[in-house]
Design an enzyme around this catalytic site. Structure first.
Site, PDB file in Angstrom:
ATOM      1  N   CYS A  82       0.958  -1.234   0.077  1.00 39.16           N
ATOM      2  CA  CYS A  82      -0.046  -0.189   0.056  1.00 39.16           C
ATOM      3  C   CYS A  82       0.891   1.224  -0.017  1.00 39.16           C
ATOM      4  O   CYS A  82       0.348   2.375  -0.257  1.00 39.16           O
ATOM      5  CB  CYS A  82      -1.045   0.018   1.116  1.00 39.16           C
ATOM      6  SG  CYS A  82      -2.131  -1.308   1.258  1.00 39.16           S
ATOM      7  N   HIS A 129      -2.814   7.124   4.094  1.00 35.26           N
ATOM      8  CA  HIS A 129      -3.308   6.152   3.159  1.00 35.26           C
ATOM      9  C   HIS A 129      -4.721   5.490   4.050  1.00 35.26           C
ATOM     10  O   HIS A 129      -4.940   5.514   5.287  1.00 35.26           O
ATOM     11  CB  HIS A 129      -2.360   4.821   3.708  1.00 35.26           C
ATOM     12  CG  HIS A 129      -2.754   3.578   3.191  1.00 35.26           C
ATOM     13  ND1 HIS A 129      -3.530   3.186   1.968  1.00 35.26           N
ATOM     14  CD2 HIS A 129      -2.646   2.276   3.735  1.00 35.26           C
ATOM     15  CE1 HIS A 129      -3.781   1.967   1.826  1.00 35.26           C
ATOM     16  NE2 HIS A 129      -3.505   1.404   2.889  1.00 35.26           N
ATOM     17  N   ASN A 131      -9.819   0.034   1.533  1.00 33.43           N
ATOM     18  CA  ASN A 131      -8.462   0.175   1.366  1.00 33.43           C
ATOM     19  C   ASN A 131      -8.123  -0.305  -0.005  1.00 33.43           C
ATOM     20  O   ASN A 131      -8.308  -1.573  -0.405  1.00 33.43           O
ATOM     21  CB  ASN A 131      -7.853  -0.962   2.486  1.00 33.43           C
ATOM     22  CG  ASN A 131      -6.209  -0.916   2.205  1.00 33.43           C
ATOM     23  OD1 ASN A 131      -5.716  -0.371   1.095  1.00 33.43           O
ATOM     24  ND2 ASN A 131      -5.513  -1.329   3.287  1.00 33.43           N
TER      25      ASN A 131
HETATM   26  C1  LIG Z   1      -8.726  -6.411  10.259  1.00 36.15           C
HETATM   27  C2  LIG Z   1      -9.260  -5.645  11.518  1.00 36.15           C
HETATM   28  C3  LIG Z   1     -10.443  -4.555  11.149  1.00 36.15           C
HETATM   29  C4  LIG Z   1      -9.813  -6.363  12.151  1.00 36.15           C
HETATM   30  O1  LIG Z   1     -10.081  -5.709  13.626  1.00 36.15           O
HETATM   31  P1  LIG Z   1     -10.094  -5.948  15.037  1.00 36.15           P
HETATM   32  O2  LIG Z   1     -10.437  -5.173  15.872  1.00 36.15           O
HETATM   33  O3  LIG Z   1      -8.259  -5.859  15.451  1.00 36.15           O
HETATM   34  O4  LIG Z   1     -10.418  -7.421  15.322  1.00 36.15           O
HETATM   35  P2  LIG Z   1      -9.495  -8.616  15.791  1.00 36.15           P
HETATM   36  O5  LIG Z   1      -8.939  -9.283  14.754  1.00 36.15           O
HETATM   37  O6  LIG Z   1      -8.961  -8.407  17.084  1.00 36.15           O
HETATM   38  O7  LIG Z   1     -10.699  -9.782  15.873  1.00 36.15           O
HETATM   39  C5  LIG Z   1     -12.066  -9.391  16.722  1.00 36.15           C
HETATM   40  C6  LIG Z   1     -12.971 -10.374  16.709  1.00 36.15           C
HETATM   41  O8  LIG Z   1     -13.871 -10.157  15.444  1.00 36.15           O
HETATM   42  C7  LIG Z   1     -13.905 -11.348  14.759  1.00 36.15           C
HETATM   43  N1  LIG Z   1     -13.908 -10.788  13.370  1.00 36.15           N
HETATM   44  C8  LIG Z   1     -12.888 -10.613  12.420  1.00 36.15           C
HETATM   45  N2  LIG Z   1     -13.491 -10.333  11.228  1.00 36.15           N
HETATM   46  C9  LIG Z   1     -14.554  -9.877  11.301  1.00 36.15           C
HETATM   47  C10 LIG Z   1     -15.675  -9.587  10.616  1.00 36.15           C
HETATM   48  N3  LIG Z   1     -15.651  -9.122   9.277  1.00 36.15           N
HETATM   49  N4  LIG Z   1     -16.901  -9.479  11.068  1.00 36.15           N
HETATM   50  C11 LIG Z   1     -17.485  -9.993  12.509  1.00 36.15           C
HETATM   51  N5  LIG Z   1     -16.441 -10.311  13.119  1.00 36.15           N
HETATM   52  C12 LIG Z   1     -15.037 -10.412  12.738  1.00 36.15           C
HETATM   53  C13 LIG Z   1     -12.503 -11.916  15.082  1.00 36.15           C
HETATM   54  O9  LIG Z   1     -12.841 -13.498  14.797  1.00 36.15           O
HETATM   55  C14 LIG Z   1     -12.480 -11.827  16.388  1.00 36.15           C
HETATM   56  O10 LIG Z   1     -13.524 -12.821  17.106  1.00 36.15           O
HETATM   57  P3  LIG Z   1     -12.828 -13.312  18.524  1.00 36.15           P
HETATM   58  O11 LIG Z   1     -12.736 -12.298  19.379  1.00 36.15           O
HETATM   59  O12 LIG Z   1     -13.956 -14.396  18.799  1.00 36.15           O
HETATM   60  O13 LIG Z   1     -11.758 -14.384  17.962  1.00 36.15           O
HETATM   61  C15 LIG Z   1      -8.077  -4.755  12.101  1.00 36.15           C
HETATM   62  O14 LIG Z   1      -7.159  -5.496  12.790  1.00 36.15           O
HETATM   63  C16 LIG Z   1      -7.362  -3.704  11.053  1.00 36.15           C
HETATM   64  O15 LIG Z   1      -7.779  -3.170  10.414  1.00 36.15           O
HETATM   65  N6  LIG Z   1      -5.880  -4.171  11.094  1.00 36.15           N
HETATM   66  C17 LIG Z   1      -5.140  -3.505   9.858  1.00 36.15           C
HETATM   67  C18 LIG Z   1      -5.656  -3.995   8.717  1.00 36.15           C
HETATM   68  C19 LIG Z   1      -4.982  -2.984   7.523  1.00 36.15           C
HETATM   69  O16 LIG Z   1      -4.980  -1.809   7.558  1.00 36.15           O
HETATM   70  N7  LIG Z   1      -4.254  -3.752   6.625  1.00 36.15           N
HETATM   71  C20 LIG Z   1      -3.924  -3.441   5.332  1.00 36.15           C
HETATM   72  C21 LIG Z   1      -2.542  -2.115   5.728  1.00 36.15           C
HETATM   73  S1  LIG Z   1      -2.108  -1.399   4.406  1.00 36.15           S
END
Ligand SMILES: CC(C)(COP(=O)(O)OP(=O)(O)OC[C@H]1O[C@@H](n2cnc3c(N)ncnc32)[C@H](O)[C@@H]1OP(=O)(O)O)[C@@H](O)C(=O)NCCC(=O)NCCS
Length: 336
Positions: free
Chosen positions: A119, A258, A288
């Site tokens: 990205c 970003h 994204n």
């Molecule tokens: C991906 C992202 C949105 C997930 O959000 P989060 O708050 O970190 O969530 P977690 O990964 O801790 O998961 C929390 C719970 O939600 C669940 N979950 C994950 N995706 C889900 C979805 N789409 N819908 C519902 N639940 C979801 C997980 O299974 C987890 O459940 P559990 O607690 O029973 O294990 C976040 O981590 C993020 O934005 N990360 C950076 C990603 C990014 O920017 N990538 C590109 C960089 S260029």
């Protein structure tokens, strides 16, 4: 790597962006995987994203953006010396999408290559184009940032399929008398590379029926680790660059981070102390879009009349690599 402007001054002389027509809403995703509009909005700020049609490749989505950028710069494709496409989803592994795009634009004499920095690709490509222009190697360069991440996503994986979208942006870079780019700060941490990767399809893990059955051709992400990395580098990269350029956040008129997740942007904005009204956010409508994200947001800000000559613009990206990069520029009259 960090550096202030040196040599010829360089700025954006034309800007364009393009997204596919197809809108994919959170409600539709909730019918595909175990998620909800509420979860996606509160965890990411995303409401909808664009998805390329089956017949569209990156070249097709980039071409309208590139044509707009050339038109705004008042030049034809034949005047381009170089075309750089920042992407992780080229039309094919080779030839470079940049070469295919250069051909479609009539840039028959231009050098062309793709750049892979996740990205952060668009900011890396800006820095490379800047270097070639400032050093006198080129006079006119087209930089495209674009990705069709929908092509490498596992649509049954709710932890990744809700955050990404497709889109592209393009800028023409040329010499100017004053203003333009002031400096760049770029970095990479390969040790974190496995936190955001596509394991198969390269020389380490060629695609086989077994690899396909295991889904290793799809994007894999350790969301929590990437989140921590992103919030850290968005702040540190911007601070380092501003210091190098003898500025502070108070000097920044427009901040284009970003567009990965509104919570990541909120964190950076708070830590940096940039007033909300100076921040460009469109992740709610596009998700994204990887390398497309910063030029798409920049084009939107220009379209809304948010940029005027003399404004200091800060852009920071981060992504696969893991990579990060910031660019600082003084907006010029030509930049449109
Ligand atoms: C991906 C992202 C949105 C997930 O959000 P989060 O708050 O970190 O969530 P977690 O990964 O801790 O998961 C929390 C719970 O939600 C669940 N979950 C994950 N995706 C889900 C979805 N789409 N819908 C519902 N639940 C979801 C997980 O299974 C987890 O459940 P559990 O607690 O029973 O294990 C976040 O981590 C993020 O934005 N990360 C950076 C990603 C990014 O920017 N990538 C590109 C960089 S260029």
């Amino acid at each position: 790597m960090i550096g202030s402007a040196n040599g010829y001054r360089v700025s954006i002389s034309g800007l364009g962006a393009h997204v596919p027509d197809r809108v994919l809403t959170n409600e539709e995703l909730a019918r595909m995987v175990d998620t909800s509009d509420e979860w996606i909005r509160t965890r990411t700020g995303i409401r909808e994203r664009r998805i390329a049609g089956p017949e569209e490749a990156l070249t097709d989505v980039s071409l309208p953006a590139a044509r707009t950028a050339l038109e705004r710069a008042g030049i034809s494709g034949s005047q381009l010396d170089f075309v750089i496409v920042a992407t992780v989803t080229p039309d094919m592994t080779f030839p470079a999408t940049a070469a295919l795009l250069a051909d479609a634009l009539g840039a028959s004499d231009a050098g062309a290559y793709d750049l892979s920095a996740g990205c952060t690709g668009f900011v890396y490509a800006l820095a490379q184009a800047y270097g070639m222009l400032a050093g006198g190697l080129c006079r006119t360069v087209l930089v495209v940032g674009g990705d069709l991440l929908s092509r490498i996503i596992d649509w049954s994986d709710r932890s990744t399929c809700v955050v990404f979208g497709d889109g592209a942006g393009a800028v023409v870079l040329q010499r100017v008398d004053s203003g333009g780019f002031l400096g760049f700060e770029l970095g990479a941490d390969g040790a974190g590379g496995r936190d955001l990767c596509v394991p198969a399809g390269g020389s380490r893990l060629p695609v086989t029926p077994e690899v396909l059955a295991a889904g290793q051709q799809y994007l894999q992400m350790n969301g929590r680790e990437v989140f921590k990395f992103a919030t850290r580098v968005l702040v540190s990269s911007a601070e380092k660059l501003l210091e190098q350029c003898g500025m502070t956040v108070d000097d920044v008129d427009v901040y284009v981070p970003h567009q990965a997740n509104v919570r990541i942007i909120d964190h950076a904005v708070e830590k940096l102390g940039i007033p909300r009204e100076r921040v460009v956010v469109n992740v709610d409508r596009y998700g994204n879009t990887s390398s497309g994200s910063i030029p798409l947001a920049l084009a939107e800000a220009v379209g809304e009349g948010r940029l005027t000559k003399g404004d200091i613009v800060l852009m920071t990206g981060m992504g696969a690599g893991l990579t990060w990069g910031s660019g600082l520029m003084e907006w010029t009259e030509e930049a449109a």
